[in-house]
Scaffold this active site. Structure first.
Site, short mmCIF file in Angstrom:
data_model
loop_
_atom_site.label_atom_id
_atom_site.label_comp_id
_atom_site.label_asym_id
_atom_site.label_seq_id
_atom_site.Cartn_x
_atom_site.Cartn_y
_atom_site.Cartn_z
N ASN A 110 0.88 -3.57 7.78
CA ASN A 110 1.82 -4.16 6.81
C ASN A 110 2.80 -3.14 6.27
O ASN A 110 3.94 -3.45 5.97
CB ASN A 110 1.03 -4.78 5.66
N ALA A 137 0.80 -1.23 0.00
CA ALA A 137 0.00 0.00 0.00
C ALA A 137 0.83 1.28 0.00
O ALA A 137 0.27 2.36 0.16
CB ALA A 137 -0.94 -0.02 1.19
N HIS A 170 -0.63 7.35 3.92
CA HIS A 170 0.66 6.98 4.52
C HIS A 170 1.70 8.04 4.14
O HIS A 170 1.90 8.30 2.96
CB HIS A 170 1.16 5.64 3.99
#
Ligand SMILES: NC(=O)c1ccc[n+]([C@@H]2O[C@H](COP(=O)([O-])OP(=O)(O)OC[C@H]3O[C@@H](n4cnc5c(N)ncnc54)[C@H](O)[C@@H]3O)[C@@H](O)[C@H]2O)c1
Length: 254
Positions: A177, A121, A205
């Site tokens: 993750n 991601a 993120h």
């Protein structure tokens, strides 16, 4: 190359529906899930075979694509590699366990198998891998997610966690993750902040890296999968791209 999928949820469904095996030597053929109905549904969609027993899949494939859970990596990872089968791991959080990761690498080496971990991601793992050739002094990650993605109701922004990635992985195993991928790529226990934010509708993120090369900041704003708001579309796309690259003779990026 024959591929089997372990875990037939959101990521597996995107992979199976978007991966065109026409004109490709790579065929996604076997499907396993402890929820048999999920494996059968996906097998039907992909014109493949659902297995009730994971051994029936491992024995018949060249690569197992894990898109299930960290515990599935612990349970099946070593068995897959012992049989000399490659393993693509989506639940990268499991690999933060240094003992398990080192054992998996040892068994893979002994059995001529490869462990792949797609970038998932986040963007920037290519630059981070290159940066790790020199020394990295600072690596930080701030993950900001809407309440439904973290499964935590919130009417205002709240910091849920601030500390090292190794501890975040224990507290948020399904959601972290990215912190694991970043730590493994940097070869350090990165500083992580997890924020639940009702004002965002995407999984965001932000990464800051400072090292011998200089410094960079990345910001990824991910749309969640419809089937699982905890999971970002980009994660599934990264697995598809890595899978396709196994069949290509030109690799772009580190
Ligand atoms: N690397 C990344 O950036 C990234 C991004 C998103 C998700 N993920 C991880 O990928 C994995 C799959 O994500 P998803 O959104 O598809 O999840 P999901 O919940 O939609 O699907 C997971 C499927 O795996 C099955 N499953 C779980 N444990 C199993 C086991 N031990 N044996 C057999 N089947 C099992 C479940 O029944 C389910 O059908 C999760 O671990 C998630 O944390 C990684």
């Amino acid at each position: 190359m024959i591929v089997g999928i372990l875990g037939c949820g959101a990521i597996a469904n995107i992979i199976a529906s978007k991966f065109m095996s026409k004109n490709s030597n790579i065929k996604i053929k076997y499907f396993y899930d402890h929820d048999v109905e999920k494996a059968e549904n996906l097998a039907r969609l992909a014109n493949g075979i659902a297995v009730l027993n994971i051994e029936d899949m491992i024995d018949n494939v060249d690569l197992v694509l894990e898109s299930a859970s960290p515990i599935s990596v612990e349970t099946y990872g070593l068995d897959i590699l012992k049989k000399g089968k490659d393993l693509m791991v989506m639940s990268v959080g499991a690999l933060m366990d240094n003992k398990l990761r080192e054992e998996m690498i040892k068994i893979a080496t002994e059995n001529n198998a490869i462990i792949y971990a797609p970038s998932g991601a986040i963007i920037g793992l290519d630059g981070i891998k290159a940066a790790s050739i020199g020394k990295i002094q600072i690596a930080t990650l701030t993950t900001r997610k809407p309440p439904q993605s973290l499964g935590k109701p919130a009417s205002e922004e709240e910091v849920l966690y601030e500390g090292k990635a190794s501890q975040a992985v224990k507290k948020f195993p399904v959601n972290i993750n990215v912190a694991a991928a970043l730590s493994i790529a940097c070869n350090m226990d990165v500083d992580v902040k997890i924020v639940v934010d009702p004002n965002v509708d995407k999984n965001v993120h932000e990464i800051f890296i400072k090292g011998d090369f200089g410094e960079f900041t990345t910001r990824t704003e991910n749309l969640p999968c419809e089937a699982n708001p905890k999971t970002s579309m980009l994660a599934a796309y990264s697995a598809i791209k890595l899978l396709k690259s196994l069949n290509e003779n030109f690799i772009m990026g580190t």
